[in-house]
Design a protein around this motif. Structure first.
Motif, PDB file in Angstrom:
ATOM      1  N   ILE A   5      -0.616   0.661 -12.531  1.00  0.00           N
ATOM      2  CA  ILE A   5      -0.722   0.078 -11.193  1.00  0.00           C
ATOM      3  C   ILE A   5      -0.301  -1.380 -11.299  1.00  0.00           C
ATOM      4  O   ILE A   5      -0.899  -2.142 -12.064  1.00  0.00           O
ATOM      5  N   VAL A  33      -5.987   0.525  -4.169  1.00  0.00           N
ATOM      6  CA  VAL A  33      -4.682   1.037  -4.589  1.00  0.00           C
ATOM      7  C   VAL A  33      -3.901   1.445  -3.350  1.00  0.00           C
ATOM      8  O   VAL A  33      -4.380   2.232  -2.525  1.00  0.00           O
ATOM      9  N   GLU A  74       5.902   3.588  -5.433  1.00  0.00           N
ATOM     10  CA  GLU A  74       5.147   2.800  -6.407  1.00  0.00           C
ATOM     11  C   GLU A  74       3.723   2.532  -5.936  1.00  0.00           C
ATOM     12  O   GLU A  74       3.467   2.392  -4.742  1.00  0.00           O
ATOM     13  N   GLN A  75       2.809   2.423  -6.902  1.00  0.00           N
ATOM     14  CA  GLN A  75       1.420   2.079  -6.620  1.00  0.00           C
ATOM     15  C   GLN A  75       1.180   0.610  -6.953  1.00  0.00           C
ATOM     16  O   GLN A  75       1.639   0.122  -7.983  1.00  0.00           O
ATOM     17  N   TYR A  76       0.457  -0.060  -6.065  1.00  0.00           N
ATOM     18  CA  TYR A  76       0.111  -1.457  -6.261  1.00  0.00           C
ATOM     19  C   TYR A  76      -1.397  -1.609  -6.060  1.00  0.00           C
ATOM     20  O   TYR A  76      -2.008  -0.858  -5.301  1.00  0.00           O
ATOM     21  N   ASP A  99      -1.518   6.435 -15.808  1.00  0.00           N
ATOM     22  CA  ASP A  99      -0.782   5.817 -14.697  1.00  0.00           C
ATOM     23  C   ASP A  99      -0.887   4.298 -14.763  1.00  0.00           C
ATOM     24  O   ASP A  99      -1.903   3.751 -15.190  1.00  0.00           O
ATOM     25  N   ARG A 114       0.223   2.305  -1.660  1.00  0.00           N
ATOM     26  CA  ARG A 114       1.554   2.798  -2.002  1.00  0.00           C
ATOM     27  C   ARG A 114       2.582   2.071  -1.149  1.00  0.00           C
ATOM     28  O   ARG A 114       2.403   1.887   0.053  1.00  0.00           O
ATOM     29  N   SER A 167      -4.759   4.611  -0.988  1.00  0.00           N
ATOM     30  CA  SER A 167      -5.195   5.855  -1.613  1.00  0.00           C
ATOM     31  C   SER A 167      -6.622   5.827  -2.126  1.00  0.00           C
ATOM     32  O   SER A 167      -7.345   6.800  -1.972  1.00  0.00           O
TER      33      SER A 167
END
Length: 158
Positions: free
Chosen positions: A141, A19, A25-27, A139, A21, A105
């Motif tokens: 992703i 994960v 936004e989280q990808y 959340d 950032r 992260s």
């Protein structure tokens, strides 16, 4: 014996993602393509390269290109911070490719039922996203489609 077979099948449906950032936004990047994660370092510019290819680095004697995911995905330009990283991706017989992210992260494991594929989401245009992972805490992703990100305009595919 049926119990063991069922457990193996369940394990096969799970996938792990790094994960990252980009902005707010989280990808997720499929961990199978990740060769290494390194701190930001000096990137040597190469003339006449597309904007999103910011240059090359030398990592333990191997020289390979580095791409800005932000520029490639039409986001704001990169702002290098202490948490910025280069994720080194394995490419099919073409050497490695680095991608710049704002922060790494964690690694998450998602089951098949926690992922909605992009075809199911009916997204229009260039879909750099292969799907969306739904975490237990609610959340979302965005799971990056690395082949779409790296395939365009002559870059290499993972």
């Amino acid at each position: 014996m049926g119990e063991v077979k069922e457990q193996v099948q369940t394990e096969a449906e799970k996938s792990q993602y790094v994960v990252v950032r980009l902005g707010n936004e989280q990808y997720g990047i499929d961990i199978r393509y990740v060769e290494n994660i390194v701190r930001m370092q000096r990137i040597t510019r190469v003339p006449k390269m597309p904007d999103y290819l910011v240059g090359i680095i030398n990592l333990r004697g191997e020289v390979f290109p580095v791409m800005s995911l932000r520029i490639k995905m039409n986001l704001e330009k990169d702002v290098y911070e202490k948490k910025s990283r280069i994720i080194v991706l394995k490419t099919a017989g073409e050497g490695n490719l680095g991608v710049i992210v704002d922060e790494v992260s964690e690694v998450v494991t998602l089951e098949g039922t926690q992922v909605d594929k992009v075809d199911d989401l009916k997204l229009e245009g260039k879909a750099f996203v292969a799907g969306v992972g739904k975490r237990e805490n609610g959340d979302l992703i965005s799971l990056l489609d690395l082949s779409m990100i790296t395939l365009e305009e002559g870059t290499k595919t993972p």
